[in-house]
Scaffold this active site. Structure first.
Site, short mmCIF file in Angstrom:
data_model
loop_
_atom_site.label_atom_id
_atom_site.label_comp_id
_atom_site.label_asym_id
_atom_site.label_seq_id
_atom_site.Cartn_x
_atom_site.Cartn_y
_atom_site.Cartn_z
CB CYS A 16 -0.89 0.03 1.24
SG CYS A 16 -2.13 -1.27 1.32
CB ILE A 43 4.71 -12.79 -4.33
CG1 ILE A 43 4.13 -13.36 -5.62
CG2 ILE A 43 6.07 -13.33 -4.02
CD1 ILE A 43 4.92 -13.08 -6.90
#
Length: 338
Positions: free
Chosen positions: A133, A196
């Site tokens: 983020c 991932i």
């Protein structure tokens, strides 16, 4: 839920009946998948990343197909933590499946606040910290691309979470050295790692002559990223063999799942495959059990990280080949008695 103990696994203190779960953001609220298979057959359900406030996400188009994967730039749409706790989580807790809540934020304080809100909520099995983020306090740079920033988020969630609740860090592969970031997250209190997140990519529409996504670039998922994901799991397991890893990226079959396990994953998450086969997790689990049985591996744990062993190594729990029949005096074949 699997009826075989062969595939039971652990992520820190979290015990799972099997290693197959959904990837964050791909299973919706769970209601979308429920018509296709019993959610209790999952090892765990991972929620869409929950943020402090409701978000509509990016404008469309925010999804584009590629020949070997899917590009998405969703912008983390969701109802926010209050609505999630009031409307989404109660339904999920009725499904008899461990719930891993994915959390996201634009600042360390936001992550900490969500962890505090979840602290007293019964039934949450673990928290997955999505560090992919933008950090609004640091020029929008992604938390997960800097060891110190990723560690600060994990430390905040660990500090404000319920004691003993497993905290997992979900890492992005678009970094110079994923092992360094993994080490930083574990040092900051992560009990496990999810490897991932998507790879950054883009596509250009040959009709409009412009980027196919409103956000220009997006996250690439699906079969195209599996070799990258397997490499990341392998490298991190080599550096942190005692840290549980959830392998994510292009899992669409039992053999895909087995590849992640051999690289060092204790569990796998199915994501993009859900969009064309919503019942994929149940099938992947069945195929993984068949793959283990075909290779005479007694327990999933005996296969975790097996690709790191020297050539010729045989795990102690591998069942021996059945005895070959021997000919009788009359020339007929008879079974060898025990």
């Amino acid at each position: 839920m699997s009826t075989s103990g062969r595939v039971a696994t652990r992520i820190g203190t979290l015990e799972l009946a099997n290693p197959v779960m959904t990837a964050s953001g791909c299973g919706g609220t769970g209601r979308e998948l429920a018509p296709f298979f019993d959610l209790s057959r999952l090892g765990a359900f991972v929620t869409t990343s929950v943020m402090a406030q409701a978000r509509a996400g990016r404008p469309t188009p925010r999804v584009a197909e590629t020949p070997s994967g899917l590009l998405t730039a969703m912008g983390l749409p969701g109802p926010g933590i209050e609505t999630f706790l009031e409307h989404e989580l109660p339904w999920l807790l009725e499904q008899d499946v461990p719930i891993i809540v994915s959390v996201a934020g634009n600042s360390v304080e936001e992550y900490a606040d969500i962890a505090r809100r979840l602290r007293g909520v019964p039934g949450v099995a673990a928290i997955e910290v999505n560090v992919a983020c933008p950090n609004v306090a640091d020029r929008g740079l992604m938390f997960g691309r800097h060891p110190g920033a990723a560690a600060s988020v994990v430390r905040a969630v660990r500090t404000h979470s319920r004691p003993g609740l497993p905290v997992l860090a979900k890492l992005a592969p678009d970094v110079t050295d994923i092992v360094t970031i993994a080490l930083a997250c574990v040092d900051a209190g992560a009990d496990g790692l999810t490897l991932i997140n998507t790879l950054e990519g883009m596509a250009i529409d040959p009709e409009t002559l412009r980027p196919a996504l409103t956000g220009v670039s997006g996250g690439l998922s699906g079969p195209a990223v599996r070799p990258v994901a397997v490499r990341c799991v392998y490298q991190v397991h080599a550096a942190l063999p005692g840290t549980p890893i959830i392998g994510v990226g292009g899992v669409a079959s039992g053999l895909d799942a087995l590849e992640f396990v051999l690289a060092g994953a204790s569990a796998v998450a199915v994501g993009t495959a859900l969009f064309h086969d919503p019942s994929a997790p149940a099938r992947v689990l069945r195929e993984l059990e068949e793959a283990l049985a075909a290779r005479r591996v007694a327990d999933l744990a005996d296969a975790v990280g097996l690709a790191h062993k020297p050539a010729g190594y045989v795990p102690p729990q591998v069942r021996p080949e059945p005895p070959a029949p021997e000919p009788s005096e009359a020339g007929e074949v008879k079974e060898r008695l025990p």
